[in-house]
Design a protein around this motif. Sequence first.
Motif, short mmCIF file in Angstrom:
data_model
loop_
_atom_site.label_atom_id
_atom_site.label_comp_id
_atom_site.label_asym_id
_atom_site.label_seq_id
_atom_site.Cartn_x
_atom_site.Cartn_y
_atom_site.Cartn_z
N CYS A 14 0.86 -1.19 0.00
CA CYS A 14 0.00 0.00 0.00
C CYS A 14 0.89 1.23 0.00
O CYS A 14 1.42 1.61 1.04
N LEU A 15 1.10 1.81 -1.16
CA LEU A 15 1.98 2.96 -1.35
C LEU A 15 3.33 2.74 -0.69
O LEU A 15 4.17 2.04 -1.22
N ASN A 16 3.58 3.28 0.49
CA ASN A 16 4.89 3.16 1.14
C ASN A 16 4.97 2.01 2.13
O ASN A 16 6.04 1.72 2.64
N ASP A 17 3.86 1.36 2.41
CA ASP A 17 3.83 0.31 3.42
C ASP A 17 3.64 -1.06 2.78
O ASP A 17 3.01 -1.18 1.73
N GLU A 18 4.18 -2.07 3.42
CA GLU A 18 3.96 -3.46 3.01
C GLU A 18 3.40 -4.23 4.19
O GLU A 18 3.89 -4.10 5.31
N TYR A 19 2.40 -5.04 3.92
CA TYR A 19 1.78 -5.87 4.95
C TYR A 19 1.90 -7.33 4.55
O TYR A 19 1.72 -7.67 3.39
N VAL A 20 2.19 -8.17 5.53
CA VAL A 20 2.30 -9.60 5.30
C VAL A 20 1.14 -10.28 6.00
O VAL A 20 0.95 -10.13 7.20
N VAL A 21 0.35 -11.01 5.21
CA VAL A 21 -0.77 -11.77 5.76
C VAL A 21 -0.29 -13.20 5.95
O VAL A 21 0.10 -13.85 4.99
#
Length: 108
Positions: free
Chosen positions: A91-98
């Motif tokens: 998400c734009l500048n962020d990364e999320y790990v599910v």
Amino acid sequence: MMVKLWHNKGYTLIDVLISFMIISIFSLLAINVVPLNNDHKLFVYHYLYHQMYSIYHNEHVVLDSITGCNIKYPIEFNNHGNVNMAQTISCLNDEYVVELGWGKIKKR
């Protein structure tokens, strides 16, 4: 001989209107430049809402897309809130790990 200057009394009505018009034009331009869509910042809350919704209603829920986030595969929650496929979402500048299983989400 001293001459009084009568036109040197400050702003006239025309000067005030012109300066107000210039300020309003710049403010309209500034409002259009700033992005007003901040859904990418609320991704975690959307994710947790869908997960809790699937648990509470005891049904299969799919989170397809959120504006500003790149979700390659839809996130599917079963009726217990578990995720069926692990993935990384940017998400734009962020990364999320599910993570697989309990559906824990981490910011990277």
